[in-house]
Scaffold this active site. Structure first.
Site, PDB file in Angstrom:
ATOM      1  N   SER B  31     -11.319  -0.211   0.480  1.00  0.00           N
ATOM      2  CA  SER B  31     -12.079  -0.633  -0.705  1.00  0.00           C
ATOM      3  C   SER B  31     -11.757  -2.070  -1.113  1.00  0.00           C
ATOM      4  O   SER B  31     -10.602  -2.480  -1.132  1.00  0.00           O
ATOM      5  CB  SER B  31     -11.753   0.296  -1.871  1.00  0.00           C
ATOM      6  OG  SER B  31     -12.418  -0.145  -3.037  1.00  0.00           O
ATOM      7  N   LYS B  55     -16.428  -1.185  -2.809  1.00  0.00           N
ATOM      8  CA  LYS B  55     -15.619  -1.890  -3.808  1.00  0.00           C
ATOM      9  C   LYS B  55     -15.360  -1.019  -5.031  1.00  0.00           C
ATOM     10  O   LYS B  55     -16.230  -0.254  -5.451  1.00  0.00           O
ATOM     11  CB  LYS B  55     -16.400  -3.150  -4.223  1.00  0.00           C
ATOM     12  CG  LYS B  55     -15.771  -3.942  -5.361  1.00  0.00           C
ATOM     13  CD  LYS B  55     -14.473  -4.614  -4.968  1.00  0.00           C
ATOM     14  CE  LYS B  55     -13.702  -5.130  -6.178  1.00  0.00           C
ATOM     15  NZ  LYS B  55     -12.286  -5.412  -5.832  1.00  0.00           N
ATOM     16  N   LEU B  83     -11.202  -6.134 -10.167  1.00  0.00           N
ATOM     17  CA  LEU B  83     -12.255  -5.106 -10.215  1.00  0.00           C
ATOM     18  C   LEU B  83     -13.619  -5.628 -10.662  1.00  0.00           C
ATOM     19  O   LEU B  83     -14.354  -4.918 -11.357  1.00  0.00           O
ATOM     20  CB  LEU B  83     -11.821  -3.937 -11.114  1.00  0.00           C
ATOM     21  CG  LEU B  83     -10.735  -3.045 -10.521  1.00  0.00           C
ATOM     22  CD1 LEU B  83     -10.338  -1.969 -11.522  1.00  0.00           C
ATOM     23  CD2 LEU B  83     -11.201  -2.414  -9.210  1.00  0.00           C
ATOM     24  N   CYS B 139      -4.698   0.934 -11.456  1.00  0.00           N
ATOM     25  CA  CYS B 139      -5.158  -0.090 -12.394  1.00  0.00           C
ATOM     26  C   CYS B 139      -4.572   0.201 -13.775  1.00  0.00           C
ATOM     27  O   CYS B 139      -4.213   1.326 -14.093  1.00  0.00           O
ATOM     28  CB  CYS B 139      -6.669  -0.117 -12.425  1.00  0.00           C
ATOM     29  SG  CYS B 139      -7.363   1.357 -13.131  1.00  0.00           S
ATOM     30  N   LYS B 174      -5.999   7.553  -4.072  1.00  0.00           N
ATOM     31  CA  LYS B 174      -5.338   6.400  -3.465  1.00  0.00           C
ATOM     32  C   LYS B 174      -4.113   6.034  -4.279  1.00  0.00           C
ATOM     33  O   LYS B 174      -4.206   5.702  -5.455  1.00  0.00           O
ATOM     34  CB  LYS B 174      -6.317   5.231  -3.419  1.00  0.00           C
ATOM     35  CG  LYS B 174      -5.769   4.013  -2.700  1.00  0.00           C
ATOM     36  CD  LYS B 174      -6.900   3.085  -2.337  1.00  0.00           C
ATOM     37  CE  LYS B 174      -6.399   1.813  -1.718  1.00  0.00           C
ATOM     38  NZ  LYS B 174      -7.533   0.931  -1.368  1.00  0.00           N
ATOM     39  N   THR B 202      -2.225  -2.109  -2.788  1.00  0.00           N
ATOM     40  CA  THR B 202      -1.429  -3.330  -2.622  1.00  0.00           C
ATOM     41  C   THR B 202      -0.103  -3.281  -3.392  1.00  0.00           C
ATOM     42  O   THR B 202       0.036  -2.561  -4.369  1.00  0.00           O
ATOM     43  CB  THR B 202      -2.235  -4.546  -3.112  1.00  0.00           C
ATOM     44  OG1 THR B 202      -2.678  -4.286  -4.442  1.00  0.00           O
ATOM     45  CG2 THR B 202      -3.433  -4.806  -2.231  1.00  0.00           C
TER      46      THR B 202
HETATM   47  C1  LIG Z   1      -9.520  -8.638  -1.922  1.00  0.00           C
HETATM   48  C2  LIG Z   1      -9.081  -7.220  -2.052  1.00  0.00           C
HETATM   49  C3  LIG Z   1      -9.714  -6.379  -2.977  1.00  0.00           C
HETATM   50  C4  LIG Z   1      -9.328  -5.060  -3.121  1.00  0.00           C
HETATM   51  N1  LIG Z   1      -9.973  -4.254  -4.010  1.00  0.00           N
HETATM   52  C5  LIG Z   1      -9.632  -2.932  -4.106  1.00  0.00           C
HETATM   53  C6  LIG Z   1     -10.343  -2.048  -4.956  1.00  0.00           C
HETATM   54  O1  LIG Z   1     -11.308  -2.432  -5.625  1.00  0.00           O
HETATM   55  N2  LIG Z   1      -9.940  -0.748  -5.026  1.00  0.00           N
HETATM   56  C7  LIG Z   1      -8.887  -0.278  -4.282  1.00  0.00           C
HETATM   57  O2  LIG Z   1      -8.565   0.906  -4.366  1.00  0.00           O
HETATM   58  N3  LIG Z   1      -8.212  -1.088  -3.451  1.00  0.00           N
HETATM   59  C8  LIG Z   1      -8.560  -2.404  -3.346  1.00  0.00           C
HETATM   60  N4  LIG Z   1      -7.873  -3.225  -2.472  1.00  0.00           N
HETATM   61  C9  LIG Z   1      -6.775  -2.670  -1.669  1.00  0.00           C
HETATM   62  C10 LIG Z   1      -7.237  -2.341  -0.247  1.00  0.00           C
HETATM   63  O3  LIG Z   1      -8.254  -1.376  -0.261  1.00  0.00           O
HETATM   64  C11 LIG Z   1      -6.068  -1.826   0.604  1.00  0.00           C
HETATM   65  O4  LIG Z   1      -5.554  -0.652   0.042  1.00  0.00           O
HETATM   66  C12 LIG Z   1      -4.944  -2.838   0.716  1.00  0.00           C
HETATM   67  O5  LIG Z   1      -5.470  -4.132   0.793  1.00  0.00           O
HETATM   68  C13 LIG Z   1      -4.032  -2.584   1.904  1.00  0.00           C
HETATM   69  O6  LIG Z   1      -4.714  -2.659   3.112  1.00  0.00           O
HETATM   70  P1  LIG Z   1      -4.813  -4.021   4.006  1.00  0.00           P
HETATM   71  O7  LIG Z   1      -3.429  -4.554   4.139  1.00  0.00           O
HETATM   72  O8  LIG Z   1      -5.432  -3.594   5.296  1.00  0.00           O
HETATM   73  O9  LIG Z   1      -5.692  -4.954   3.245  1.00  0.00           O
HETATM   74  C14 LIG Z   1      -8.261  -4.552  -2.334  1.00  0.00           C
HETATM   75  C15 LIG Z   1      -7.634  -5.395  -1.413  1.00  0.00           C
HETATM   76  C16 LIG Z   1      -8.029  -6.713  -1.263  1.00  0.00           C
HETATM   77  C17 LIG Z   1      -7.311  -7.584  -0.268  1.00  0.00           C
END
Ligand SMILES: Cc1cc2nc3c(=O)[nH]c(=O)nc-3n(C[C@H](O)[C@H](O)[C@H](O)COP(=O)(O)O)c2cc1C
Ligand SMILES: Cc1cc2nc3c(=O)[nH]c(=O)nc-3n(C[C@H](O)[C@H](O)[C@H](O)COP(=O)(O)OP(=O)(O)OC[C@H]3O[C@@H](n4cnc5c(N)ncnc54)[C@H](O)[C@@H]3O)c2cc1C
Ligand SMILES: Cc1cc2nc3c(=O)[nH]c(=O)nc-3n(C[C@H](O)[C@H](O)[C@H](O)COP(=O)(O)OP(=O)(O)OC[C@H]3O[C@@H](n4cnc5c(N)ncnc54)[C@H](O)[C@@H]3O)c2cc1C
Ligand SMILES: Cc1cc2nc3c(=O)[nH]c(=O)nc-3n(C[C@H](O)[C@H](O)[C@H](O)COP(=O)(O)O)c2cc1C
Ligand code: FES
Ligand code: FES
Lengths: 255, 312, 312, 255
Positions: B31, B55, B83, B139, B174, B202
């Protein structure tokens, strides 16, 4: 127009001024599609550090040779990686990305500051043979290598430098009121530092000339997927600089 | 065996069902890193990927955080998008119909300020075309005085229960990695009815511009993602896999098929590609292709034979 | 001003006193990454560095973990050394005297299985030649049923109190980043009497060998360090700096002077270089040199003018 | 003997067999000090990924030319980075690290498997003009490029390959009993896979010949500071492979 990701072979990557390089890439699919104002999103190294791509404006595209050109300043780690590459290397590029300039108007005025001149170069080429007037600003003479590059495409070139080493001392904004008073411009195109563009947009409004601005923002995806680059639109919506821009009509995004 | 058969076998090799959601491959999008999917259609055949997780969506539209929203860090990045999204009604009215053209499960990632908001979101999304919801419980929670739902077992449970009461769709929860005991969190949400668990969101991080003496991000702090966090994510997936029955969707730094396989061996039944979409816009597809090659070369008949097979 | 004066001014520029320990520079070595200091003497003039924090020391000798102990990860590494060390008595008998040849504060990092062990260690180390002790409270706690001291405010406090009762030396408490609320931990140990706080220890991580289907590390999980973790460490230092009065020693991914300055702006009064010692054996020195250049070029008169100066 | 860290200019980095390269570095300070059995700890890229250095045995040192040589197999990311470098680059090296071989004995037998032959090459040079007998093993003929390299330094070379494409089919251990029965060796030096060395040590014990082994382990610091490389000594203590080894007397560390 589909976006692509290709491995572009480096035709040349030469220094054209202090810390400024010109990169020519063989990427015929992109060259065939690109329009002025669009950009490439470049993977500067096959590495996790730097991790992200770097957005670079397309400064010209040669559909017959199959090449695209960017002109970039080496400012940090990513551009330093790019600068280290040579003609045997290739570089992974997404492109052509973003919305380009609307090629309207018969008497265009271009105003560019610093590396903001990069996308205007491609634009100037596309505006030919219309009579083009351009104002270009930079800190010092060394930054004004642009003058020679725009020379063949423009009727009139006004140069300003902060230190007065070339053209008139000052900033682009200083020469604009006189130009607008006397000229009969029907379109202003501008790219450069935010404050410069804000000043120009104010003047354009005053003289009631339509104005297009090319914005910059920090970008991760470059294609509308991450929302790292959005800016406030005047209609209350958020605008993605990467897909709805980088070129906007001034009234869409500027105060 | 005809070429056709071979092809379909190869496709079968990767198909998985997570919390009742049938996917052609175990590779989903994370997401916030893949827009609503449509943004990537020039690079990825949306009909061929596991699932699109859109998203983070909220009840009302949000314009996100001010100032710079991303920063690059060694082998990772910080984001503080905040968000930004058009709100659930706009999503349902204009985006979901366009996604209907593709044969791919759409999972909606949702965020609320209150338990009730999560419930309301889930209720509105309980429509055809939505394959499931993913609760982003990392959040800030206004009602609870700023403590995130994702760092407290009891509030996480109540969100999950509320959502389960408001939807027939599969509910994926999540989890935030910013906790002392990820296993307790996972057990709490499983107990509350989660159908699957996504790991990890994250990690909270910060960068400072040493020339300006200011935080790089407008929001001061942001979420760390990318290859840098992979070892932490793999560890959490492995720990949680020992403790829960529901399937785990593993993510955090997956760039290559090898990364994805590491998560599956640790116990993930599916994986999601996030930050890597920015590096390689075809990443979701190439990770799936690489997994297929690996499964075949390892003489396995199905990708699920990898799940949790790390030998301790 | 003579050259001599210039030099001494430049040195003064970097000198700091942390918890009563006078250091020539704010750059220390992180425990476990610089042996007992002597191992690095061909590369670093030990007389010129801030402080040597020696390898984690226990009451009895320990042989550490079996099998492979390190793994490389993107911009980081995992280690599971497992506190191999010769024990405190051997340290006092044979190592400390050799360190006495150098004009540098020696800080001993200690780990116990019980509150009493920490007290006992502190008591034995309450000798000339030891400038302070650093409590590593991230190791498994046998008495408390496997929960680490470092993830529970109450047990962290009792360790600190016990140690304070057993020594006159400054007590630095090194916190684990694997917690939901680092601020609460920091406040707890400050309240219990900590003279300074070190942030951060390693993050728990795991790597899996996808060819062998086995964990890469013999110990299955290990501690993540290096540039990858820097954003998390900077964030924690910044958060804790808002909440405590005692000085903070910042660490986690510092390789360059720029990294160190980021920590200082976030609120660290001193920093420690860990994993970077493996990349560049002269790192402690070159980080200090770089800080000096930065301080001078920024027109500051002393490095402490950087501390906590990030402008939010 | 102080350890150093230097930027070594690459004199050459050439492929000598499939996936095996020979790197010659100009590093006179290291070349002047190095003894057989020691190693370099090489920063293969100025990057955080790979982050750690890579230990590589010194295969020879030329004090007059100021060069050191290593022979390495490209097995993963780090060695691939190294393989990509060319003679205009330089590479940051720590060295000479570790304890070398004790040059005792008048009738040495060397036994090396695979890349374990790398440190034995430097050793063979130092043992000259003593009569040297060597057993070298590998999987297949292509891996036995070593034969030509040892040729000038050794009196007798026995080659074994797993597939029998060169020398006798089998492993080094197979030919050892006969050699030991007939020879009058007063020292065995061995480097190679753990199982091979264990077998050799067992035979050496049987024939009561002193034996030195060169171990490998995963290393972070390379200088005794991190304890990532320690192994169990027979005296109950832990031994650091990087500083107390990599060369040990068999009875110190082998079962
Ligand atoms: C730019 C960005 C926006 C994100 N927005 C969301 C979000 O809206 N909702 C959510 O649950 N996680 C969000 N995440 C977290 C990612 O879905 C994911 O859990 C996290 O980045 C770890 O995976 P990765 O290292 O492959 O990016 C976001 C991550 C990034 C980098
Ligand atoms: C649409 C667009 C077109 C551009 N065209 C050009 C051009 O033609 N020529 C040129 O010299 N520069 C151009 N830039 C700016 C260029 O992208 C940055 O200079 C470059 O990314 C800096 O990377 P770095 O790693 O060297 O610097 P660093 O400061 O180390 O970069 C750190 C991070 O910040 C980002 N970043 C830094 N500066 C900028 C910036 N000004 N805009 C966006 N992101 C930035 C980087 O991409 C990277 O993610 C353009 C930017 C945009 C958004
Ligand atoms: C004292 C010593 C001397 C050596 N001499 C030679 C030599 O002369 N020629 C040669 O080809 N190889 C030699 N090796 C092995 C060589 O260090 C590894 O092949 C190399 O580190 C692999 O790095 P990589 O990134 O390509 O592989 P990867 O597998 O990607 O490496 C991942 C990590 O594991 C470590 N690693 C992987 N294999 C080994 C190994 N066998 N030993 C120690 N660490 C390893 C790497 O250093 C790195 O930290 C020696 C090892 C030691 C300890
Ligand atoms: C190999 C290794 C051994 C370590 N041993 C200890 C230890 O004994 N005690 C301790 O408190 N921290 C130990 N640490 C943690 C470091 O001191 C430091 O807190 C951590 O590595 C983060 O800093 P860095 O990223 O600069 O390495 C160790 C770290 C490494 C990499
Ligand atoms: S850069 Fe991702 S949305 Fe614009
Ligand atoms: S590699 Fe660090 S102690 Fe041997």
């Amino acid at each position: 127009m589909p976006k692509m990701v290709v491995d572009g072979r480096i035709v040349s990557n030469t220094e054209i001024s202090v810390n400024v390089k010109e990169l020519v890439l063989y990427a015929p699919e992109i060259a065939a599609q690109a329009v002025p104002g669009q950009f490439l999103h470049v993977r500067v190294a096959n590495s996790y550090h730097p991790l992200l791509r770097r957005p670079l404006s397309i400064s010209s595209a040669d559909n017959i040779a199959g090449t695209v050109r960017t002109i970039y300043r080496v400012v940090g780690q990513g551009t330093a990686c790019l600068a280290a590459l040579s003609s045997k290397d290739s570089v992974n590029c997404m492109g052509p990305l973003g919305n380009g300039f609307a090629i309207h108007g018969q008497r265009p005025l271009l105003v560019g500051g610093g590396m903001g001149l990069a996308p205007l170069m491609f634009l100037a080429g596309a505006l030919c043979p219309r009579p083009i007037e351009i104002v270009m600003g930079g800190r010092t003479k060394e930054e004004m290598f642009w003058k020679d590059m725009f020379h063949v495409m423009c009727n009139t070139i006004h140069v300003t430098t902060d230190d007065g080493t070339l053209g008139s001392r000052g900033v682009t904004l200083d020469v604009l009121p006189d130009l607008l008073k006397n000229g009969a411009f029907d379109m202003i195109y501008t790219c450069g530092p935010r404050v410069m563009m804000e000043g120009i947009v104010k003047l354009a409004k005053e003289y009631d000339i339509p104005c297009q601005v090319s914005l910059e923002d920090y970008m991760a995806c470059g294609i509308g997927g991450c929302l790292s680059c959005t800016c406030a639109g005047n209609d209350g919506s958020r605008k993605k600089v990467c897909t709805e821009g980088p070129v906007f009509w001034a009234q869409e995004v500027m105060p | 065996m005809s070429v056709e058969d071979g092809k379909s076998n190869q496709q079968e090799m990767l198909s998985v069902t997570i919390a009742g959601i049938k996917m052609k491959t175990p590779v989903m999008t994370a997401s916030g890193t893949f827009g609503f999917g449509l943004e990537y259609k020039d690079f990825v055949d949306l009909n061929k990927i596991g699932a699109v997780v859109v998203k983070g969506t909220t009840l009302l539209p949000r314009s996100g955080n001010k100032g710079r929203r991303i920063a690059e860090t060694p082998a990772g990045m910080l984001n503080s998008i905040g968000l930004e999204n058009p709100g659930v009604d706009e999503f349902l009215a204009t985006i979901l119909p366009r996604l209907g053209e593709y044969d791919v499960p759409i999972i909606v990632n949702i965020s609320g300020n209150t338990v009730e908001e999560y419930g309301e979101l889930a209720a509105r999304l309980n429509v055809a075309g939505v394959a499931g919801v993913e609760l982003n419980i990392s959040c800030p929670n206004v009602k609870e005085g700023g403590i995130a739902f994702g760092t407290n077992c009891a509030s996480a449970s109540s969100v999950v229960r509320q959502v389960k009461n408001n939807t027939n769709l599969p509910v994926i929860v999540k989890l935030s990695p910013n906790v002392t005991d990820i296993v307790a969190m996972a057990q709490a949400v499983e107990e509350a009815g989660a159908d699957a668990i996504s790991l990890i969101n994250t990690l909270l991080g910060m960068s400072i511009d040493i020339h300006k003496w200011r935080p790089v991000l407008g929001n001061v702090v942001g979420g760390l993602s990318g290859p840098a966090v992979k070892p932490i994510a793999v560890r959490m997936v492995w720990q949680v896999a020992q403790a829960v029955q529901v399937p785990i969707i593993g993510m955090g730094g997956i760039v290559t098929a090898e990364d994805a396989i590491e998560f599956m061996l640790a116990g993930a039944s599916a994986v999601a590609v996030g930050t890597a979409n920015f590096i390689n816009p075809c990443a979701v597809q190439s990770v799936a292709d690489g997994i297929k090659d690996y499964v075949r070369q390892s003489g396995l008949s199905h990708v699920k034979e990898l799940v949790g097979k790390v030998n301790i």
